[in-house]
Design a protein around this motif. Structure first.
Motif, short mmCIF file in Angstrom:
data_model
loop_
_atom_site.label_atom_id
_atom_site.label_comp_id
_atom_site.label_asym_id
_atom_site.label_seq_id
_atom_site.Cartn_x
_atom_site.Cartn_y
_atom_site.Cartn_z
N ILE A 218 0.86 -1.18 0.00
CA ILE A 218 0.00 0.00 0.00
C ILE A 218 0.90 1.23 0.00
CG2 ILE A 218 -1.76 1.26 1.28
CD1 ILE A 218 -2.68 -1.39 2.43
N HIS A 219 0.73 2.11 -0.97
CA HIS A 219 1.61 3.26 -1.14
C HIS A 219 1.28 4.33 -0.11
CE1 HIS A 219 3.12 1.79 -5.07
NE2 HIS A 219 1.92 1.25 -5.14
N ASP A 220 2.26 4.62 0.79
CA ASP A 220 2.08 5.67 1.80
C ASP A 220 0.79 5.48 2.60
OD1 ASP A 220 4.44 6.94 0.95
OD2 ASP A 220 3.34 7.95 -0.66
N ASN A 221 0.47 4.21 2.87
CA ASN A 221 -0.72 3.88 3.65
C ASN A 221 -2.02 4.36 2.98
OD1 ASN A 221 -1.38 2.40 6.01
ND2 ASN A 221 -2.09 4.29 6.98
N VAL A 222 -2.00 4.46 1.65
CA VAL A 222 -3.17 4.91 0.89
C VAL A 222 -3.54 3.86 -0.15
CG1 VAL A 222 -4.08 6.65 -0.68
CG2 VAL A 222 -2.64 7.34 1.24
N LEU A 223 -4.81 3.53 -0.23
CA LEU A 223 -5.32 2.67 -1.30
C LEU A 223 -5.93 3.57 -2.36
CD1 LEU A 223 -7.07 -0.32 0.54
CD2 LEU A 223 -5.12 -0.45 -1.00
N ARG A 224 -5.34 3.54 -3.54
CA ARG A 224 -5.81 4.40 -4.64
C ARG A 224 -6.80 3.60 -5.47
NH1 ARG A 224 0.18 5.27 -6.68
NH2 ARG A 224 -0.02 3.02 -6.36
N VAL A 225 -8.03 4.08 -5.49
CA VAL A 225 -9.14 3.33 -6.08
C VAL A 225 -9.47 3.87 -7.47
CG1 VAL A 225 -11.56 2.63 -5.83
CG2 VAL A 225 -10.10 2.87 -3.80
N GLY A 226 -9.66 2.94 -8.41
CA GLY A 226 -10.20 3.27 -9.72
C GLY A 226 -11.52 2.53 -9.89
N GLU B 282 -0.85 4.11 -10.83
CA GLU B 282 -1.43 4.98 -9.81
C GLU B 282 -2.71 4.40 -9.22
OE1 GLU B 282 0.24 7.73 -8.84
OE2 GLU B 282 1.75 6.93 -10.22
N ILE B 283 -3.02 3.14 -9.53
CA ILE B 283 -4.24 2.49 -9.05
C ILE B 283 -3.87 1.21 -8.29
CG2 ILE B 283 -6.39 1.34 -9.72
CD1 ILE B 283 -6.50 4.35 -10.04
N ASP B 284 -4.45 1.04 -7.11
CA ASP B 284 -4.25 -0.18 -6.30
C ASP B 284 -5.47 -1.07 -6.30
OD1 ASP B 284 -1.68 0.81 -5.29
OD2 ASP B 284 -2.89 2.20 -4.10
N VAL B 285 -6.66 -0.47 -6.39
CA VAL B 285 -7.93 -1.21 -6.30
C VAL B 285 -8.77 -0.89 -7.52
CG1 VAL B 285 -10.11 -1.46 -5.03
CG2 VAL B 285 -7.95 -1.21 -3.77
N VAL B 286 -9.33 -1.92 -8.15
CA VAL B 286 -10.28 -1.72 -9.25
C VAL B 286 -11.66 -2.13 -8.76
CG1 VAL B 286 -10.95 -2.43 -11.58
CG2 VAL B 286 -8.52 -2.07 -11.03
N ASP B 287 -12.59 -1.19 -8.81
CA ASP B 287 -13.97 -1.39 -8.37
C ASP B 287 -14.84 -1.47 -9.62
OD1 ASP B 287 -16.44 -1.39 -7.14
OD2 ASP B 287 -16.23 0.57 -6.20
N ILE B 288 -15.49 -2.63 -9.84
CA ILE B 288 -16.24 -2.88 -11.08
C ILE B 288 -17.74 -2.71 -10.83
CG2 ILE B 288 -16.70 -4.55 -12.91
CD1 ILE B 288 -14.02 -5.90 -12.15
N CYS B 289 -18.31 -1.68 -11.43
CA CYS B 289 -19.74 -1.35 -11.27
C CYS B 289 -20.44 -1.29 -12.62
CB CYS B 289 -19.91 -0.02 -10.54
SG CYS B 289 -19.31 -0.01 -8.85
N THR B 290 -20.05 -2.16 -13.53
CA THR B 290 -20.59 -2.18 -14.89
C THR B 290 -21.63 -3.28 -15.04
OG1 THR B 290 -18.82 -3.70 -15.54
CG2 THR B 290 -18.40 -1.35 -15.83
N PRO B 291 -22.37 -3.33 -16.16
CA PRO B 291 -23.22 -4.48 -16.45
C PRO B 291 -22.41 -5.77 -16.49
CG PRO B 291 -23.82 -2.65 -17.87
CD PRO B 291 -22.57 -2.24 -17.15
N GLY B 292 -23.09 -6.89 -16.27
CA GLY B 292 -22.42 -8.17 -16.10
C GLY B 292 -21.61 -8.64 -17.28
N ALA C 167 -2.93 -7.65 -13.51
CA ALA C 167 -2.10 -6.46 -13.29
C ALA C 167 -1.74 -6.28 -11.82
CB ALA C 167 -2.82 -5.22 -13.82
N GLY C 168 -2.16 -7.21 -10.97
CA GLY C 168 -1.82 -7.14 -9.56
C GLY C 168 -2.68 -6.18 -8.76
N LYS C 169 -3.88 -5.86 -9.27
CA LYS C 169 -4.77 -4.93 -8.57
C LYS C 169 -5.79 -5.72 -7.73
CE LYS C 169 -2.47 -1.95 -10.78
NZ LYS C 169 -2.93 -1.08 -11.86
N HIS C 170 -6.06 -5.22 -6.52
CA HIS C 170 -7.15 -5.76 -5.74
C HIS C 170 -8.46 -5.43 -6.46
CE1 HIS C 170 -4.18 -6.24 -2.59
NE2 HIS C 170 -3.91 -4.95 -2.64
N VAL C 171 -9.45 -6.32 -6.35
CA VAL C 171 -10.69 -6.16 -7.12
C VAL C 171 -11.91 -6.28 -6.22
CG1 VAL C 171 -12.12 -7.09 -8.98
CG2 VAL C 171 -9.63 -7.02 -9.24
#
Length: 401
Positions: free
Chosen positions: A3-11, A76-86, A99-103
């Motif tokens: 976690i970069h500088d104790n921050v989770l950067r969300v996309g 610059e992204i640590d977490v990918v949040d998916i809110c799209t149609p299925g 890509a090594g991102k939390h999902v």
């Protein structure tokens, strides 16, 4: 993944109904809970440049893009949040995990069992590298539901015998309501079954600790042709205006099924978007040898509980107001008796997700848990097609195999 500088950067990919709910939760979670990491709402993605730019400013995101691959691949992204149609869940989630991102992915996990298996396997592989994945069944995070689960786990209901679950809506009762993406199989996977039926399948299995092993189902599509939409957002839409252009509805409007759970309980489920007058009516009742408990989403701060071990003259359903600091999630909110709402379930979801990622713990429900729900949805669809009792296919013991 560090976690970069104790921050989770969300996309976040998607910004409509669920995107707005998730955004509110990301904005709020560090202001309510003392967590081991802070959230930064770095980037939101949507297909329409002017609309996603407006949404970014309105919802609190630092930046925006129309290319989800740029978001997933960004350093610059640590977490990918998916809110799209299925129909896009699988592709985005697989790319993000690679890509090594939390999902965090909205429910249902995918449109098909095959996609869900692929996603669960990818999550299992990524787990070995410290990458976490969770599916967003937010109703687990309603404090009254969490208390309901606790009562069952503590044996207060005894042997579970009956589960009764309904999820009723009416937003497409009007046959002139347009053909939005939720009514198209290639976009949504299924109709009421996957959209709202998935919620009660997950919720009842979560609360009881028992999995559905077999089903017998009926589904129906009441309105088979609808006007083409000129535009839509969330659960609202406008027809194209000429009144003549229509398209086929390719999903179910309603699904009803009976089921058996692995602990022996009998269960009934109903999911419909044609329950005239019902806006968002989710209700679950569980009957056991020592008591019963009822949850109603339209009274989400309450449980009805009957303790059958009390003398007969004293028995009856009692109302538990779930607002005490001792109740799940509520110590950070308001004084006792001050109720919370629908949006809080998403804040609780983000709290659990951030805490799990920051401390290196696997969050729940996992992609494997969501795969199991997908297998139930598939069994319901196959049962309705065959008009026969249908066993739920087992999930692989090792989804990475």
């Amino acid at each position: 993944m560090s976690i970069h500088d104790n921050v989770l950067r969300v996309g976040m990919v998607g910004y409509a109904f669920m995107g707005a709910a998730h955004s509110q939760a990301w904005r709020t979670v560090n202001r309510v809970y003392d967590l081991p990491a802070r959230v930064r709402m770095a980037l939101v993605c949507g297909r329409d440049e002017p609309k996603v730019a407006e949404a970014a400013g309105r919802l609190g995101w630092d930046g925006h893009t129309t290319d989800w691959r740029r978001l997933v691949e960004s350093d610059e992204i640590d977490v990918v949040d998916i809110c799209t149609p299925g129909d896009s869940h699988c592709e985005i989630a697989l790319a993000a995990l690679a890509a090594g991102k939390h999902v965090l992915c909205e429910k249902p996990l995918a449109n098909t069992v095959e996609e869900a298996r692929e996603m669960a396997a990818a999550a299992a592989r990524a787990q070995a590298a410290g990458v976490r994945a969770m599916c967003g069944f937010n109703y687990r995070r309603v404090p009254a539901v969490a208390l309901m689960r606790q009562l069952v786990a503590d044996g207060r209901l005894g042997e579970i015998r009956h589960v009764r679950a309904v999820y009723l809506q009416d937003w497409i009762v009007d046959p002139q309501f347009p053909l939005v993406w939720r009514l198209q199989k290639d976009r949504a996977g299924s109709g009421a079954l996957g959209d709202i039926g998935a919620h009660i399948i997950d919720l009842t299995q979560y609360v009881t600790g028992q999995l559905i092993t077999g089903v017998s189902a009926i589904t129906e599509t009441f309105v088979k042709e609808r006007p083409l939409p000129a535009g839509s957002s969330g659960l609202a839409a406008q027809a194209d205006g000429n009144g003549r252009a229509t398209g086929p509805v390719t999903v179910d409007d309603a699904a009803v099924f009976v089921a058996r759970l692995h602990g022996g309980a009998l269960a009934t489920y109903e999911a419909t978007r044609f329950a005239t007058g019902r806006k968002n009516a989710l209700r679950v009742e569980i009957n056991g040898s020592l008591g019963s408990v009822v949850f109603d989403l339209e009274r989400l701060n309450e449980l009805e509980f009957l303790d059958a071990t009390r003398p007969a003259a004293e028995q009856g359903f009692s109302r538990i107001l779930v607002t005490e600091p001792e109740h799940p999630y509520l110590s950070a909110w308001w004084p006792p008796g001050h109720i919370i709402g629908y949006e809080h379930s998403f804040t609780h979801q983000m709290r659990d997700f951030v805490e799990a990622v920051a401390t290196g713990v696997d969050p729940t429900p996992s992609f494997a848990d969501a795969l199991q729900v997908q297998l139930v949805l598939d069994a319901v669809a196959r049962s309705a097609e065959r008009a026969a009792w249908t066993e739920v296919e087992p999930a692989l013991a090792d989804v990475a195999a």
